[in-house]
Design a protein around this motif. Structure first.
Motif, PDB file in Angstrom:
ATOM      1  N   GLU A 281       0.831  -1.200   0.000  1.00 33.75           N
ATOM      2  CA  GLU A 281       0.000   0.000   0.000  1.00 33.75           C
ATOM      3  C   GLU A 281       0.863   1.246   0.000  1.00 33.75           C
ATOM      4  OE1 GLU A 281      -2.433  -0.525   3.389  1.00 33.75           O
ATOM      5  OE2 GLU A 281      -3.969  -1.629   2.280  1.00 33.75           O
ATOM      6  N   VAL A 282       0.313   2.291  -0.604  1.00 34.53           N
ATOM      7  CA  VAL A 282       0.998   3.571  -0.592  1.00 34.53           C
ATOM      8  C   VAL A 282       0.137   4.543   0.181  1.00 34.53           C
ATOM      9  CG1 VAL A 282       2.163   5.280  -1.997  1.00 34.53           C
ATOM     10  CG2 VAL A 282       1.678   3.034  -2.947  1.00 34.53           C
ATOM     11  N   SER A 283       0.747   5.231   1.152  1.00 34.70           N
ATOM     12  CA  SER A 283      -0.022   6.256   1.840  1.00 34.70           C
ATOM     13  C   SER A 283       0.560   7.609   1.477  1.00 34.70           C
ATOM     14  CB  SER A 283       0.045   6.027   3.351  1.00 34.70           C
ATOM     15  OG  SER A 283       1.317   5.527   3.689  1.00 34.70           O
ATOM     16  N   GLY A 284      -0.304   8.562   1.237  1.00 39.12           N
ATOM     17  CA  GLY A 284       0.196   9.883   0.891  1.00 39.12           C
ATOM     18  C   GLY A 284      -0.843  10.705   0.159  1.00 39.12           C
ATOM     19  N   LEU A 285      -0.351  11.802  -0.403  1.00 38.08           N
ATOM     20  CA  LEU A 285      -1.220  12.746  -1.093  1.00 38.08           C
ATOM     21  C   LEU A 285      -1.338  12.308  -2.549  1.00 38.08           C
ATOM     22  CD1 LEU A 285      -2.600  15.475  -0.536  1.00 38.08           C
ATOM     23  CD2 LEU A 285      -0.480  16.574  -1.336  1.00 38.08           C
ATOM     24  N   LYS A 286      -2.571  12.066  -3.022  1.00 44.82           N
ATOM     25  CA  LYS A 286      -2.671  11.524  -4.379  1.00 44.82           C
ATOM     26  C   LYS A 286      -3.762  12.193  -5.209  1.00 44.82           C
ATOM     27  CE  LYS A 286      -5.784   7.847  -2.917  1.00 44.82           C
ATOM     28  NZ  LYS A 286      -5.941   6.417  -2.709  1.00 44.82           N
ATOM     29  N   ILE A 287      -3.626  12.032  -6.512  1.00 45.12           N
ATOM     30  CA  ILE A 287      -4.677  12.440  -7.440  1.00 45.12           C
ATOM     31  C   ILE A 287      -5.332  11.151  -7.913  1.00 45.12           C
ATOM     32  CG2 ILE A 287      -5.198  13.586  -9.630  1.00 45.12           C
ATOM     33  CD1 ILE A 287      -2.536  15.093  -9.309  1.00 45.12           C
ATOM     34  N   PRO A 288      -6.575  10.869  -7.509  1.00 42.44           N
ATOM     35  CA  PRO A 288      -7.205   9.605  -7.902  1.00 42.44           C
ATOM     36  C   PRO A 288      -7.285   9.499  -9.427  1.00 42.44           C
ATOM     37  CG  PRO A 288      -8.486  10.717  -6.208  1.00 42.44           C
ATOM     38  CD  PRO A 288      -7.448  11.687  -6.666  1.00 42.44           C
ATOM     39  N   GLY A 289      -6.830   8.377  -9.942  1.00 39.17           N
ATOM     40  CA  GLY A 289      -6.883   8.158 -11.389  1.00 39.17           C
ATOM     41  C   GLY A 289      -5.880   8.975 -12.172  1.00 39.17           C
ATOM     42  N   GLY A 290      -5.012   9.704 -11.476  1.00 38.36           N
ATOM     43  CA  GLY A 290      -4.069  10.605 -12.149  1.00 38.36           C
ATOM     44  C   GLY A 290      -3.111   9.884 -13.084  1.00 38.36           C
ATOM     45  N   LEU A 291      -2.622   8.726 -12.650  1.00 37.27           N
ATOM     46  CA  LEU A 291      -1.663   7.990 -13.471  1.00 37.27           C
ATOM     47  C   LEU A 291      -2.333   7.501 -14.759  1.00 37.27           C
ATOM     48  CD1 LEU A 291       1.246   6.977 -13.539  1.00 37.27           C
ATOM     49  CD2 LEU A 291       0.469   4.880 -12.435  1.00 37.27           C
ATOM     50  N   SER A 292      -3.549   6.972 -14.616  1.00 39.71           N
ATOM     51  CA  SER A 292      -4.297   6.535 -15.801  1.00 39.71           C
ATOM     52  C   SER A 292      -4.474   7.691 -16.765  1.00 39.71           C
ATOM     53  CB  SER A 292      -5.683   6.021 -15.396  1.00 39.71           C
ATOM     54  OG  SER A 292      -5.549   4.898 -14.580  1.00 39.71           O
ATOM     55  N   PHE A 293      -4.811   8.862 -16.209  1.00 44.19           N
ATOM     56  CA  PHE A 293      -5.060  10.013 -17.062  1.00 44.19           C
ATOM     57  C   PHE A 293      -3.784  10.444 -17.779  1.00 44.19           C
ATOM     58  CE2 PHE A 293      -5.251  14.580 -17.838  1.00 44.19           C
ATOM     59  CZ  PHE A 293      -6.371  14.631 -18.659  1.00 44.19           C
ATOM     60  N   LEU A 294      -2.684  10.472 -17.021  1.00 44.40           N
ATOM     61  CA  LEU A 294      -1.423  10.942 -17.588  1.00 44.40           C
ATOM     62  C   LEU A 294      -0.946  10.039 -18.722  1.00 44.40           C
ATOM     63  CD1 LEU A 294       0.004  13.453 -16.605  1.00 44.40           C
ATOM     64  CD2 LEU A 294       1.692  12.000 -15.512  1.00 44.40           C
ATOM     65  N   LEU A 295      -1.156   8.723 -18.558  1.00 41.95           N
ATOM     66  CA  LEU A 295      -0.639   7.792 -19.554  1.00 41.95           C
ATOM     67  C   LEU A 295      -1.619   7.544 -20.683  1.00 41.95           C
ATOM     68  CD1 LEU A 295       1.080   5.211 -17.199  1.00 41.95           C
ATOM     69  CD2 LEU A 295       2.128   7.080 -18.465  1.00 41.95           C
ATOM     70  N   HIS A 296      -2.929   7.570 -20.350  1.00 39.55           N
ATOM     71  CA  HIS A 296      -3.905   7.195 -21.376  1.00 39.55           C
ATOM     72  C   HIS A 296      -4.894   8.309 -21.698  1.00 39.55           C
ATOM     73  CE1 HIS A 296      -2.347   3.173 -20.996  1.00 39.55           C
ATOM     74  NE2 HIS A 296      -2.621   3.163 -19.715  1.00 39.55           N
ATOM     75  N   GLY A 297      -4.817   9.414 -20.981  1.00 40.94           N
ATOM     76  CA  GLY A 297      -5.770  10.504 -21.208  1.00 40.94           C
ATOM     77  C   GLY A 297      -7.166  10.141 -20.736  1.00 40.94           C
ATOM     78  N   ASN A 298      -7.288   9.184 -19.803  1.00 39.79           N
ATOM     79  CA  ASN A 298      -8.584   8.703 -19.360  1.00 39.79           C
ATOM     80  C   ASN A 298      -8.430   8.217 -17.917  1.00 39.79           C
ATOM     81  OD1 ASN A 298     -10.796   7.106 -18.743  1.00 39.79           O
ATOM     82  ND2 ASN A 298     -10.741   5.941 -20.659  1.00 39.79           N
ATOM     83  N   PHE A 299      -9.243   8.773 -17.012  1.00 35.09           N
ATOM     84  CA  PHE A 299      -9.089   8.459 -15.590  1.00 35.09           C
ATOM     85  C   PHE A 299      -9.388   7.004 -15.237  1.00 35.09           C
ATOM     86  CE2 PHE A 299      -9.412  13.088 -15.340  1.00 35.09           C
ATOM     87  CZ  PHE A 299      -8.380  13.369 -14.458  1.00 35.09           C
ATOM     88  N   ASN A 300     -10.085   6.296 -16.116  1.00 33.37           N
ATOM     89  CA  ASN A 300     -10.533   4.952 -15.760  1.00 33.37           C
ATOM     90  C   ASN A 300      -9.788   3.813 -16.434  1.00 33.37           C
ATOM     91  OD1 ASN A 300     -12.550   5.696 -13.880  1.00 33.37           O
ATOM     92  ND2 ASN A 300     -13.743   6.482 -15.613  1.00 33.37           N
TER      93      ASN A 300
END
Lengths: 459, 344
Positions: A281-300
């Motif tokens: 698990e990672v604990s911290g400050l996050k942008i939900p779905g941010g990685l998906s958005f950054l790589l695929h342009g889509n949060f899901n």
């Protein structure tokens, strides 16, 4: 400790120490070309003084870069003999090309750069400055190509079995332009420009605060600020492209960078955090779905997680990779914010009056250094357990005839020698900065005459 | 086997590598030699002149070592891996020597204090001597051979390096560099320093000739595998004859004041020495002293034919370029050394 861990520590230590200097010389090279170009164009003495001053600092940085770089070239043979045999065809060609096309150019013209002021015309001197800068850019090309091939091998085939297996070139240009070369090279170049520009910013901010050499410090600061602003913005684009490439070519590394274990839709992107390898698990400050958005342009859209790879094929120090990567990004963002704010102050004619901003610039020299080192560590640790991604494991790459004691001996030796170098480097750099961009004529005269009159100096 | 102008690529790359190493020995040889005699100069002014004589060029000279390392790695990766892992300890000492040489030159002039300059003078002098001795030791061992196992990996320990022959080669290398460096400094100095260099050049020539003769006699008597080629091809005796002529020419040209020719003669001496070593070891890159079958040759250590071809193209484009700007830099700094504000 065994040979493997000692050799890895030795390589990480010697490369990290080396990597302080070449980026600074590449970046300073760019600034030198601009300053000397301005001098030739305007004929103003302040640009000549600034150029001469930075050439002296360049020489100091370059000297240590060369001394520590030669170690790197031979460390592949001394500590990583099996690796050397495996990649000789590829890595060796890149190193040979670096020596002959880049390093020779740089070192050859360096003599003229430093000692040639009174021997060649100002145009030939400027030409030499450009050649030294080009040489340093070419150096980066071949070294990054060699390293990128380890990350994303291409243009080769494997010959032989087991311990005698090795990679042979099938397509030279496919090897040079392997999938990550161009992204990583531009990323490294811009990182280098930033470390040079921020060094110049730092020193000149110090002069401005101390109200010394103002007629030189102000224009120099502005030149470096333009370079730093342009480069930190470009780095945002280039860095993103680089991350995209990692996602495509080294998915396990990308997952490690974000501490991303399970392949789920809505992959999060962390701004800050801590990875617990046990609970995954990672604990911290996050942008939900941010990685998906950054790589695929889509949060899901799902992003492949670490658990999709066999335990033996993925890096172990996930938290370290996560932290190094985020440290790099944080430094990058800080550089953008800082330079944009300074440009805004410049437009309002308050750049040099804002003393606290100048103080931030004095200390900001550390930002690109941290970013370069952290980026390097994230990239290299993220590639583990492979030394050549997917082909050769680090544990198989060692020199079989070298003993742990020998490596320990050399590691201790390098640690002592490099620490001494670092102390001397900082001492002399500080002294040169204190001395500032003024002519040495007067000082040398005094020195010479005091030597003549001083009985101790006489032999 | 693919060929180019009648020779196969491996032989070509052996020649290129040999050329680069000779270039390194000739170029870095004179600045290492100048450094190895540094403490014999006892005036501050003399030491500064000697350092500035090599100041603009030593860095460019060291590039040849980097190119040589890359050339061996690329062309003969098996030899590169075996040689550097076998010579781990002497090589580490060599590299520390290189680091200290570089920083001593860079740091010495940065402080006026007497103790500072004296310390760096000593460091510089010792570093240059260590570099020359360890280079010679490694060359001597490559020629003499070291124990290798069937996987072409080193099968000895660090004591394997200390035979009389490599030690003699080591001392000869130092003597050679001292001679070469002293001759270079006669070209670059004036007045009393020049008189001193003139004397040193002659003395070091004698030192070199003595150590060379002793090493040669020892080789003829005790190391048969290093004389085979000469016994089979008597025409090769032309090489040592040429070398004797080149050495004899050195004091002659110095006497006439034609230092450039004296320097050229000592450069030719270095080249001929390495050519003789190359002729003797060919086609071996690393001779196995325990079992000749385990030796590393230009064939069993080579990279693929494709890489060899690429490397030759790189060398054909790169070498003239490097030659061009090396010549330009040397031409720019020709003549006697004059100290100015940018000097060390």
């Amino acid at each position: 400790m065994d040979v493997e861990i000692l050799s890895r520590i030795q390589f990480a230590f010697t490369i990290a120490f080396h990597y302080i200097y070449p980026p600074m010389s590449i970046g300073l090279g760019l600034i030198l070309v601009i300053m000397e170009g301005m001098y030739l164009k305007t004929g103003r003495k302040i640009y000549e003084d600034a150029t001469r001053f930075w050439i002296k600092i360049f020489a100091l940085i370059f000297g240590i870069g060369v001394a520590t770089g030669i170690i790197m070239e031979f460390e592949f043979g001394t500590n990583w003999a099996t690796y050397s045999k495996y990649v000789g065809d590829i890595f060796g060609s890149a190193l040979a090309a670096e020596g002959i096309f880049a390093f020779a150019l740089e070192s050859g013209f360096l003599g003229i750069l430093i000692f040639g002021w009174n021997r060649v015309s100002s145009r030939v001197h400027f030409f030499s400055t450009i050649m030294v800068f080009l040489g340093s850019l070419f150096s980066a090309i071949w070294i990054v190509v060699a390293n990128s091939w380890q990350q994303t091998p291409a243009g080769y085939h494997i010959v032989g079995e087991g311990m005698n297996a090795r990679a042979e070139i099938t397509d030279f240009w496919a090897m040079v332009f392997n999938p990550s070369s161009v992204d990583r090279l531009t990323h490294v170049w811009i990182g280098a420009f930033l470390s040079g520009a921020f060094l110049v910013l730092s020193v000149n901010a110090y002069y401005i605060i101390r109200k010394r050499h103002l007629e030189i410090a102000r224009p120099s600061f502005k030149i470096a600020l333009i370079v730093a602003t342009a480069c930190s913005l470009m780095q945002l684009v280039v860095g993103h492209r680089s991350a995209d490439g990692v996602a495509k070519n080294q998915p396990a590394k990308l997952a490690a960078i974000e501490g991303h274990y399970d392949t789920l839709a809505k992959a999060d992107m962390f701004l800050l955090g801590y990875v617990n390898n046990k609970t995954q698990e990672v604990s911290g400050l996050k942008i939900p779905g941010g990685l998906s958005f950054l790589l695929h342009g889509n949060f899901n859209e799902p992003v492949k997680g670490l658990n999709a790879f066999p335990e033996s094929d993925r890096p172990k120090q996930i938290n370290a990779i996560f932290q190094f990567y985020h440290m790099m990004v944080a430094c990058g963002i800080s550089m953008i914010a800082l330079t944009l704010f300074a440009v805004w102050q410049w437009k309002r004619n308050r750049l040099f009056e804002t003393k606290w901003l100048m103080w931030i610039f004095v200390f900001s020299v550390i930002l690109p250094q941290i970013a370069n080192q952290a980026g390097w560590f994230a990239a290299e640790m993220g590639r583990q357990p492979w030394v050549v991604y997917g082909l050769l494991r680090t544990s198989d790459a060692l020199s079989k005839t070298v003993t742990a004691n020998q490596v320990l001996f050399s590691l201790i030796m390098f640690t002592v020698v490099y620490m001494l170098l670092l102390v001397l480097f900082l001492y002399l750099l500080n002294k040169k900065i204190k001395h500032g961009p003024v002519s040495d004529h007067a000082k040398e005269d005094i020195e010479e005459s005091s030597k003549r009159n001083n009985p101790i100096m006489k032999q | 086997m693919e060929t180019f102008l009648g020779l196969d690529y491996n032989v070509w790359w052996f020649l290129v590598f040999g050329g680069v190493i000779s270039g390194y020995a000739i170029l870095d040889g004179f600045d290492l030699g100048a450094g190895a005699l540094h403490l014999l100069l006892n005036k501050e002014q003399s030491r500064r002149i000697a350092m500035n004589a090599i100041g603009p060029v030593w860095d460019g000279n060291e590039v040849w070592l980097v190119i040589g390392g890359g050339a061996l790695f690329a062309g003969f990766p098996v030899a590169y891996a075996a040689i550097f892992s076998a010579f781990y300890v002497p090589f580490m000492i060599f590299m520390v020597g290189l680091i200290f040489r570089a920083v001593a030159i860079e740091f010495r002039s940065k402080e006026p204090m007497l103790w500072w300059r004296k310390t760096w003078d000593i460091v510089y002098n010792i570093a240059c001597i260590v570099i020359a001795l360890s280079l010679g030791l490694m060359l001597g061992n490559v020629a003499y051979g070291i124990p290798l196992n069937a996987d072409k990996e080193f099968a000895g320990n660090w004591m394997s390096f200390f035979h009389p022959f490599p030690i003699m080669v080591s001392i000869t290398t130092l003597a050679l560099f001292l001679m070469h460096g002293a001759i270079y400094l006669t070209m670059k100095t004036e007045n009393r320093l020049y008189t001193k260099m003139h004397l040193l050049a002659n003395n070091f020539t004698v030192f070199f000739v003595l150590s060379f003769v002793i090493t040669t006699l020892y080789t003829l008597l005790y190391i048969p595998h290093l004389c085979d080629q000469f016994r089979q091809n008597p025409s090769l005796f032309l090489l040592p004859v040429l070398m004797i002529l080149a050495i004899a020419n050195i004091p002659r040209q110095i006497k006439k004041g034609l230092y450039r020719y004296a320097f050229l003669s000592s450069a030719v001496t270095i080249a001929l020495l390495l050519i003789m070593v190359a002729v003797e070891i060919f086609p071996y890159l690393l001779y196995a002293s325990n079992d000749i079958k385990n030796s590393i040759t230009i064939h069993n250590a080579a990279a693929s034919a494709k890489t060899m071809k690429i490397l030759l193209i790189i060398a054909l484009i790169g070498t003239p370029l490097v030659g061009l700007y090396t010549a330009f830099v040397f031409w720019t700094f020709k003549g006697k050394v004059k100290l100015d504000e940018m000097s060390y």
